[in-house]
Write a protein that holds these residues in place. Structure first.
Motif, short mmCIF file in Angstrom:
data_model
loop_
_atom_site.label_atom_id
_atom_site.label_comp_id
_atom_site.label_asym_id
_atom_site.label_seq_id
_atom_site.Cartn_x
_atom_site.Cartn_y
_atom_site.Cartn_z
N SER A 16 -25.72 29.93 89.07
CA SER A 16 -26.50 29.82 87.83
C SER A 16 -27.80 30.63 87.91
CB SER A 16 -26.81 28.35 87.54
OG SER A 16 -27.43 27.76 88.67
N ALA A 17 -28.30 30.85 89.11
CA ALA A 17 -29.50 31.67 89.28
C ALA A 17 -29.14 33.14 89.43
CB ALA A 17 -30.28 31.20 90.51
N HIS A 18 -27.96 33.39 90.01
CA HIS A 18 -27.56 34.76 90.37
C HIS A 18 -27.00 35.52 89.18
CE1 HIS A 18 -25.28 37.96 92.43
NE2 HIS A 18 -26.08 37.77 93.47
N ASN A 19 -26.33 34.81 88.27
CA ASN A 19 -25.69 35.51 87.14
C ASN A 19 -26.71 36.25 86.29
OD1 ASN A 19 -23.19 34.74 87.91
ND2 ASN A 19 -22.75 33.46 86.12
N THR A 45 -23.16 32.16 73.17
CA THR A 45 -23.27 31.31 74.34
C THR A 45 -21.88 31.21 74.98
OG1 THR A 45 -25.08 30.06 73.42
CG2 THR A 45 -23.84 29.02 75.21
N VAL A 46 -21.78 31.67 76.22
CA VAL A 46 -20.51 31.59 76.93
C VAL A 46 -20.42 30.23 77.60
CG1 VAL A 46 -19.16 32.51 78.84
CG2 VAL A 46 -20.34 34.07 77.30
N THR A 47 -19.33 29.53 77.33
CA THR A 47 -19.14 28.20 77.90
C THR A 47 -18.11 28.27 79.03
OG1 THR A 47 -19.45 27.36 75.67
CG2 THR A 47 -18.65 25.79 77.31
N GLY A 48 -18.43 27.70 80.17
CA GLY A 48 -17.53 27.75 81.32
C GLY A 48 -16.28 26.92 81.10
N LYS A 49 -15.14 27.47 81.31
CA LYS A 49 -13.85 26.77 81.24
C LYS A 49 -12.94 27.32 82.33
CE LYS A 49 -13.63 25.66 76.30
NZ LYS A 49 -12.93 25.93 75.04
N GLY A 50 -11.74 26.74 82.42
CA GLY A 50 -10.77 27.25 83.37
C GLY A 50 -10.94 26.60 84.73
N ARG A 51 -10.13 27.05 85.69
CA ARG A 51 -10.12 26.46 87.03
C ARG A 51 -10.62 27.50 88.01
NH1 ARG A 51 -3.94 25.81 86.14
NH2 ARG A 51 -4.50 27.87 85.42
N HIS A 52 -11.71 27.21 88.68
CA HIS A 52 -12.33 28.25 89.51
C HIS A 52 -12.84 27.71 90.83
CE1 HIS A 52 -12.00 31.23 86.38
NE2 HIS A 52 -12.28 30.26 85.55
N ASP A 53 -13.16 28.63 91.72
CA ASP A 53 -13.68 28.27 93.03
C ASP A 53 -15.19 28.07 92.96
OD1 ASP A 53 -11.42 28.79 95.19
OD2 ASP A 53 -11.26 30.35 93.64
N PRO A 54 -15.68 26.97 93.51
CA PRO A 54 -17.15 26.81 93.60
C PRO A 54 -17.74 27.73 94.68
CG PRO A 54 -16.02 24.90 94.52
CD PRO A 54 -14.96 25.75 93.92
N CYS A 55 -16.92 28.14 95.65
CA CYS A 55 -17.39 29.03 96.72
C CYS A 55 -16.18 29.83 97.19
CB CYS A 55 -17.98 28.23 97.88
SG CYS A 55 -18.59 29.27 99.22
N VAL A 56 -16.34 31.11 97.32
CA VAL A 56 -15.19 31.97 97.55
C VAL A 56 -14.80 32.09 99.02
CG1 VAL A 56 -16.33 34.20 97.87
CG2 VAL A 56 -14.19 34.07 96.59
N LYS A 59 -20.01 19.79 91.71
CA LYS A 59 -20.35 18.67 90.84
C LYS A 59 -21.33 19.10 89.74
CE LYS A 59 -20.22 15.01 93.66
NZ LYS A 59 -20.90 14.06 94.59
N GLN A 60 -22.21 20.03 90.12
CA GLN A 60 -23.20 20.53 89.15
C GLN A 60 -22.62 21.62 88.25
OE1 GLN A 60 -26.24 21.96 91.76
NE2 GLN A 60 -26.32 20.02 92.89
N GLY A 61 -21.34 21.88 88.39
CA GLY A 61 -20.77 22.98 87.61
C GLY A 61 -21.29 24.32 88.05
N MET A 119 -19.44 26.27 85.22
CA MET A 119 -19.17 25.28 84.18
C MET A 119 -20.47 24.97 83.44
SD MET A 119 -15.91 24.90 84.37
CE MET A 119 -15.86 26.61 84.96
N GLN A 120 -21.18 26.01 83.09
CA GLN A 120 -22.45 25.84 82.38
C GLN A 120 -22.50 26.84 81.22
OE1 GLN A 120 -25.73 26.27 85.11
NE2 GLN A 120 -25.00 24.65 86.49
N ASP A 121 -23.35 26.56 80.26
CA ASP A 121 -23.52 27.50 79.15
C ASP A 121 -24.40 28.66 79.57
OD1 ASP A 121 -21.97 25.84 77.69
OD2 ASP A 121 -23.59 25.12 76.37
N GLN A 122 -24.04 29.86 79.12
CA GLN A 122 -24.83 31.04 79.50
C GLN A 122 -24.98 31.99 78.32
OE1 GLN A 122 -23.85 32.51 83.78
NE2 GLN A 122 -21.97 31.71 82.92
N GLU A 123 -26.13 32.66 78.29
CA GLU A 123 -26.43 33.64 77.25
C GLU A 123 -25.64 34.92 77.49
OE1 GLU A 123 -30.30 35.24 77.80
OE2 GLU A 123 -30.44 36.07 75.76
#
Lengths: 361, 361, 361, 361
Positions: free
Chosen positions: A258-261, B319-330, B199-201, B305-309
């Motif tokens: 969220s900070a990096h994007n 506003t881009v809204t996070g959806k889908g299934r993704h990795d929290p850390c690659v 947990k924090q998206g 999983m957060q809203d972004q400009e």
């Protein structure tokens, strides 16, 4: 092999103490009036003997163009640039004819080829990079015509670090001091450090930062030939480089997404821009139009004025004694090499990009 | 282009939510009995849904070989490996059809190609790396036959760092935990960190270290195609990578040459060895027989999983809204990708090297 | 681009009336003691002024090696060979500065590049092939060490044809006459024909045949890079070539398969051999160990001592008047060029082949 | 390797009796709406079983695109086209598992790889060319958009020759008969000849002519990658090809330069044109805008329904008995392959040319 690039393709040749070093450039656009004085000025920035903190070998590094130019303009045929070696004191190296200098390429070349030109490191000498600088000076001229500007500078010598973001630096200061650091105070400290290290017959590492401004979007290829992957390869191919990072780099690891994007917005002129630029101007391997910036780590020069344990070619233990004229720190002369390689990468993608985008239904 | 390698040349294809992804391998030595189960096991290490800290997309990632094998052996003709996409929920992505996700390749692909397959990032998705892992699994088998062993592991997640030198780690622990860190205590912390971030998206970055043991000397090419330059390019071509360093890396910058140089001696068996290995097993771009080791920095995943400009394709703010299934850390899934790319680089040089050394007068 | 080959890669440079022409060879095996006199002898076979039936331009064509050799041996680094131009009477060409000579490359270079070095045809001059001959002379030396022998000869000038199968020719006669035809009677007729044509200010075409003996089986790549496809490309890349055929060639078209097929048997030494060799030593693009033989058609030289209709660069009609020193027939000097290109093709495949076959489980 | 092209790069894969054959196309311009029916129609022109004078193997040769297309348009990512094998009667080939068929690639593949897929010739089967035809059909579509048109036709079967210059032929007749000869009378004779030859269990050779109309000037590269050199290589890479000539070809050898030179004039529209076109539309390796035309010689098919002397893999003498379903003459099906390869060569140069000419000062 000794070739870099696909559309703007350079092949370098020559050994440190052979007749000459040089480069063939294949794929240079035609009808360009080359500024030969600029090429020479760039070579002068890499030239030995240019200041007190670099090697004192005396090479004018004057470039002769022996093909590809007609009436002052490029013709689309291969440009061949030759720099004749002048101050090649090969006898300085007779003592290492049968010895492997630690952390040089002596041992590995011997293993790979069964023979090596030991004089000044032969082909493995950083003198080869003069050919790259000459080619890079041509690439730079072409990029300038498209508005693309590349700037590199010294950001670290030993533990003396310039941490100011590049946006707040005065790039006009870079060439005002021997170490090429845009911060005059740190520059003075770095120069002192290098002098001190040399006094001890020792060497020290450093970091060069680079910024590419005004890159159009769309440069770079997906998957393997990402723009930053090619930049990385090009930088890692420079002698003594141990690391490369771009954008947020190794520090970005600790950031939250969220900070990096880099959020995207429309600026006054209607252009898409990003609020931050942790991406370093490259997303998915392709330039997005923001500044591209990266850092290149250089190890301390391997040639020391100290005795070192090693083996000779017969496998016997020997003591290698430092001789010859060498750099205590490579970064002051590396700045222009980093710029040259960046220019070669950018121009290659720029020309390759014509293919992708120009066809019209 | 979508090709890597010269002697062992792979070309990958396919999109995240298309019919399939896959790879053609050209230049694979003939008469090899491939271990298909090993290829599958490697794919399983990269597979989504393998643990609770990775994306829950359900893909069996089963590989089908449709050419190049006859009666269980390679024939020297191109091997084509296809992985059919199964759990491609393209409707998850309809909301971004006209939006650019921040720090993804959406905007740059649109700029470069004027069109993009937005479903799951299309070609820019890290799903493409499954094809690399399949090819890398074949390269690994060949390298093993030559005694060369490649091991990667997670060394950092966020600010949790494993600083123990690799020589003191127990590599057998790597696959014992979901994050693939050989230190069980740190592994637990890393897993907790990833769960918390999710947990924090949000997402978090990490570092993967790799070690290549038992490399013969002589691999790599001088000048542009140095072994570490190709390794760097290969690593930087992996999605989300921001930095690469080998041997002493960025830390080596602060060392004196007298400390950094790797002194050479003869071991009991009469082999030339170095007392330290700051060179990282590579000198002048060519392997010297010591261990090759390097580090690869991964940024935090861009999908949140957060809203972004951002902007849409018409250039309007959205506003881009996070959806889908993704990795929290690659990094847990990236470990095997790093190994695969290292294997591809090593094998390519290994095969190319035959040319240089085999001709006899 | 100006590069040929993958494993043994040459890049030529230079213009007919520029400073020099030359070649970089990348990928030459190391530790070879090159026979420089042989290279010079090969260049002498291509040299202008060597006999009365070729152009009288006086060029010693002496080659200077400026990189890649150390103490008389190749080091594995790029070999750079330079031939300085001596007798470049550029003023001979001022009359065509703004004119397009019919059937030359003047018009096409102008269209492609928007500029051309008109002096002697610049880069499009057959003088470029001297660089290929120099490189080919090195390739030949390496092939000889493997027992592979390449012989070319003039088989046709105008309508004077040598139809004797190569097996019945005395190759030692080739260099005994100026036209390089192994049949002395036909050679005399060919020479007379050339002299007659020259008297009229005209030119005539010819054919060069070539035979490669003692090739090992297994050279060539399936599908696109078939051995004969590369030979064909290499021959067609020589100035003035209009056709290439190998084995049964165009005549084979009229044969029945039952007559054309090369039946296989075991000779006294237990080797697999074929009873006929319509395949020309290549099957499926790969050498089978039989002799490789092919024919190369050269058109009449485009430069005439006659007036010809054309346009100038402004698009106005002009009369082009023949001037300068030229060949009335290209084949006597082309024989060694055909051999050189064949050697470059063979050696490239020979070295590439090491990759395919050397890996052992 | 199995790749052709630089800018529009195809890699084919697959064996005659494996699961599938196919092709990856890398570098296809984006945003093109492909006409899939046209691709299928082109495949049908090459398809076995299409008429009574070709092999009766029943293959629908339906192509499946598994990557690179989104919503009906190319995305700039690799296109993967797969043709699944249907009528692969492998048991037809069990008798040659241990035998070398004369004038096939059986022996050379065995020598090169130490293993071969003997079923239908495996990779060396002309079935591989279906993949080229599919890729060529895409290249053709792009060339058409630029106005470039490629037409091939049968000009010779055995000794039955069509000698009419192409300008006087009615190309609309080509597809009106099974042998694809634009002269209906000769077509009938050719078909009779083929039927007769088949009755005897024999085969016969042929020639395919091709014409490329409306090529822009400036395509092709000087020196090694001349336009006709690449065309020659591409044609020689087609199975069974023994010769290639363009423009005046082998006949031009007997002409005087004064007759052969193509005089240049300005036509009514102000365009530079040539009065004759012995150059075949290419001068100095670069297109001049005139028609490009060339001829390709095909040998008689090697598979006969007759007994033949040969060896088995143990080196013992055997009699090879003809079985399976084969073509008595390859040219009817080769016409579309010649067109496809020509299209691939032309498009590759077309795209590469963008690089050279687009940069503006």
């Amino acid at each position: 092999m000794n070739t870099y690039g696909k559309a703007f393709r350079i092949t370098t040749f020559g050994e440190s103490h052979g007749d000459a070093i040089g480069v063939i450039i294949d794929g240079c656009p035609s009808n360009l009036a080359l500024d030969m004085e600029f090429i020479q000025r760039e070579l002068n920035r890499r030239r030995p003997g240019q200041s007190k903190i670099v090697t004192q070998r005396k090479e004018p590094d004057q470039v002769q163009v022996i093909s590809g130019i007609f009436e002052g303009k490029t013709t689309g045929t291969p440009l061949t640039l030759v720099i004749w070696n002048q101050d090649a004191k090969s006898k300085d190296y007779s003592h290492i004819a049968n010895q492997f200098r630690p952390s040089h390429a002596d041992y590995t070349y011997q293993q790979k080829y069964g023979i090596r030109d030991y004089r000044g490191g032969g082909r493995s000498s950083a003198r080869e990079t003069a050919a790259r600088v000459a080619a890079g000076a041509i690439a730079k001229q072409i990029l300038w015509q498209q508005g693309i500007k590349i700037t590199a500078y010294t950001s670290q010598v030993g533990s003396i670090k310039l941490t100011t973001p590049y946006q707040h630096l005065d790039f006009s200061q870079i060439e005002q001091n021997d170490v090429r650091c845009p911060d005059p105070t740190l520059a003075t400290q770095m120069i002192e450090c290098i002098k001190e290290v040399r006094k001890q017959g020792d060497t020290i590492g450093g970091v060069v930062n680079a910024v590419i401004e005004n890159t159009p979007s769309g440069l770079g290829e997906p998957v393997f030939d990402k723009l930053h992957a090619e930049l990385g390869k090009a930088m890692l191919s420079i002698n003594a480089v141990k690391g490369f990072e771009y954008g947020s780099g190794f520090d970005g690891v600790e950031m939250l997404g969220s900070a990096h994007n880099d959020l995207i917005y429309k600026d006054e002129s209607g252009e898409a821009r990003t609020r931050s630029n942790y991406s370093g101007g490259i997303q998915g391997g392709i330039s997005n139009g923001e500044d591209i910036y990266f850092r290149v780590a250089f190890k301390p020069v391997a040639t020391l004025m100290q005795d070192q344990e090693s083996l000779n070619t017969q496998g016997d233990s020997v003591t290698v004694t430092g001789k010859g004229r060498h750099d205590p720190c490579v970064v002051p002369r590396a700045v222009v090499i980093v710029e040259a390689m960046a220019a070669l990468v950018l121009l290659d993608f720029y020309l390759r990009n014509q293919q992708t985008v120009e066809i019209k239904p």
